[in-house]
Design a protein around this motif. Sequence first.
Motif, PDB file in Angstrom:
ATOM      1  N   PHE A 100      33.756  42.862  96.551  1.00 39.74           N
ATOM      2  CA  PHE A 100      34.390  41.848  95.706  1.00 39.74           C
ATOM      3  C   PHE A 100      35.881  41.759  96.007  1.00 39.74           C
ATOM      4  N   GLN A 101      36.533  42.904  96.131  1.00 38.06           N
ATOM      5  CA  GLN A 101      37.967  42.930  96.453  1.00 38.06           C
ATOM      6  C   GLN A 101      38.239  42.184  97.757  1.00 38.06           C
ATOM      7  N   LYS A 102      37.438  42.464  98.781  1.00 42.17           N
ATOM      8  CA  LYS A 102      37.642  41.835 100.084  1.00 42.17           C
ATOM      9  C   LYS A 102      37.403  40.321 100.024  1.00 42.17           C
ATOM     10  N   LEU A 103      36.371  39.894  99.307  1.00 36.64           N
ATOM     11  CA  LEU A 103      36.110  38.456  99.161  1.00 36.64           C
ATOM     12  C   LEU A 103      37.257  37.762  98.427  1.00 36.64           C
ATOM     13  N   ALA A 104      37.733  38.390  97.365  1.00 36.18           N
ATOM     14  CA  ALA A 104      38.827  37.804  96.595  1.00 36.18           C
ATOM     15  C   ALA A 104      40.106  37.731  97.432  1.00 36.18           C
ATOM     16  N   GLU A 105      40.375  38.766  98.216  1.00 33.55           N
ATOM     17  CA  GLU A 105      41.549  38.757  99.097  1.00 33.55           C
ATOM     18  C   GLU A 105      41.422  37.656 100.144  1.00 33.55           C
ATOM     19  N   LEU A 106      40.241  37.506 100.723  1.00 31.35           N
ATOM     20  CA  LEU A 106      40.003  36.455 101.704  1.00 31.35           C
ATOM     21  C   LEU A 106      40.214  35.076 101.078  1.00 31.35           C
ATOM     22  N   TYR A 107      39.704  34.895  99.868  1.00 28.14           N
ATOM     23  CA  TYR A 107      39.880  33.627  99.164  1.00 28.14           C
ATOM     24  C   TYR A 107      41.366  33.352  98.926  1.00 28.14           C
ATOM     25  N   GLN A 108      42.093  34.383  98.500  1.00 31.42           N
ATOM     26  CA  GLN A 108      43.522  34.211  98.243  1.00 31.42           C
ATOM     27  C   GLN A 108      44.301  33.874  99.508  1.00 31.42           C
ATOM     28  N   LYS A 109      43.899  34.428 100.647  1.00 35.72           N
ATOM     29  CA  LYS A 109      44.555  34.095 101.910  1.00 35.72           C
ATOM     30  C   LYS A 109      44.311  32.639 102.282  1.00 35.72           C
ATOM     31  N   ALA A 110      43.091  32.179 102.056  1.00 31.91           N
ATOM     32  CA  ALA A 110      42.733  30.797 102.393  1.00 31.91           C
ATOM     33  C   ALA A 110      43.291  29.799 101.379  1.00 31.91           C
ATOM     34  N   HIS A 111      43.521  30.246 100.169  1.00 30.71           N
ATOM     35  CA  HIS A 111      44.017  29.386  99.080  1.00 30.71           C
ATOM     36  C   HIS A 111      45.171  30.096  98.377  1.00 30.71           C
ATOM     37  N   PRO A 112      46.337  30.229  99.032  1.00 32.06           N
ATOM     38  CA  PRO A 112      47.402  31.079  98.505  1.00 32.06           C
ATOM     39  C   PRO A 112      47.970  30.644  97.145  1.00 32.06           C
ATOM     40  N   ASN A 113      47.890  29.406  96.807  1.00 30.59           N
ATOM     41  CA  ASN A 113      48.459  28.936  95.544  1.00 30.59           C
ATOM     42  C   ASN A 113      47.402  28.651  94.496  1.00 30.59           C
ATOM     43  N   THR A 114      46.225  29.252  94.660  1.00 33.33           N
ATOM     44  CA  THR A 114      45.115  29.008  93.755  1.00 33.33           C
ATOM     45  C   THR A 114      44.695  30.307  93.090  1.00 33.33           C
ATOM     46  N   ASP A 115      44.417  30.211  91.815  1.00 32.12           N
ATOM     47  CA  ASP A 115      43.893  31.346  91.053  1.00 32.12           C
ATOM     48  C   ASP A 115      42.431  31.534  91.454  1.00 32.12           C
ATOM     49  N   PRO A 116      42.054  32.660  92.052  1.00 29.20           N
ATOM     50  CA  PRO A 116      40.685  32.816  92.546  1.00 29.20           C
ATOM     51  C   PRO A 116      39.613  32.847  91.464  1.00 29.20           C
ATOM     52  N   THR A 117      39.988  33.188  90.236  1.00 27.10           N
ATOM     53  CA  THR A 117      38.983  33.208  89.174  1.00 27.10           C
ATOM     54  C   THR A 117      38.909  31.880  88.455  1.00 27.10           C
ATOM     55  N   GLY A 118      39.964  31.077  88.549  1.00 25.46           N
ATOM     56  CA  GLY A 118      39.961  29.779  87.896  1.00 25.46           C
ATOM     57  C   GLY A 118      40.188  29.843  86.406  1.00 25.46           C
ATOM     58  N   ASP A 119      40.558  31.005  85.893  1.00 24.61           N
ATOM     59  CA  ASP A 119      40.756  31.108  84.444  1.00 24.61           C
ATOM     60  C   ASP A 119      42.207  31.378  84.058  1.00 24.61           C
ATOM     61  N   GLY A 120      43.114  31.273  85.023  1.00 28.93           N
ATOM     62  CA  GLY A 120      44.532  31.412  84.724  1.00 28.93           C
ATOM     63  C   GLY A 120      45.045  32.836  84.683  1.00 28.93           C
ATOM     64  N   ARG A 121      44.168  33.809  84.887  1.00 30.68           N
ATOM     65  CA  ARG A 121      44.601  35.205  84.872  1.00 30.68           C
ATOM     66  C   ARG A 121      44.891  35.655  86.286  1.00 30.68           C
ATOM     67  N   GLN A 122      45.731  36.659  86.401  1.00 29.87           N
ATOM     68  CA  GLN A 122      45.997  37.268  87.695  1.00 29.87           C
ATOM     69  C   GLN A 122      44.775  38.076  88.117  1.00 29.87           C
ATOM     70  N   PHE A 123      44.413  37.981  89.367  1.00 29.60           N
ATOM     71  CA  PHE A 123      43.244  38.691  89.890  1.00 29.60           C
ATOM     72  C   PHE A 123      43.537  40.179  89.999  1.00 29.60           C
ATOM     73  N   HIS A 124      42.610  41.014  89.537  1.00 26.52           N
ATOM     74  CA  HIS A 124      42.728  42.471  89.623  1.00 26.52           C
ATOM     75  C   HIS A 124      41.360  43.077  89.887  1.00 26.52           C
ATOM     76  N   ALA A 125      40.934  43.190  91.091  1.00 21.84           N
ATOM     77  CA  ALA A 125      39.668  43.899  91.359  1.00 21.84           C
ATOM     78  C   ALA A 125      39.969  45.389  91.328  1.00 21.84           C
TER      79      ALA A 125
END
Length: 142
Positions: free
Chosen positions: A111-136
Amino acid sequence: MKLHASGEDYLEAVLVLQKEKGMVRSVDVARHMGVSKPSVCHAVSTLKEGGFLTMDGDFFLRLTDVGREVAEQTYEKHCFFTRLLVEAGVDPKTAEQDACRMEHVISPESFQKLAELYQKAHPNTDPTGDGRQFHAKTDPAD
């Protein structure tokens, strides 16, 4: 105590309902999850024994620190996978159902690796979509 997927689902439901309503009772969880009140009572008893939940004198459910941590991690994965599937073109109802299953089977590392990959591809987007900072994190219930 290691939690099963259903235990994580109950904790996640309490978290979501607390955000919506503030105070949560078993009947609220039953309605939210579409399960019977006896099922919720059994789950609450198990989660109380495991130290994930408490119930006060007015029968309001409260997450313990470890219960909140499990609930937030489960919710974070749920939001992430729902968003990812919807962005991929999956019908939102199907994405929601699939995310509910995926959140329980993925390892913290994957999960951590997928979320990091998502953040690299979408640097200005919240990966969870709920407005919270991601913390795996690792699973606190282990």
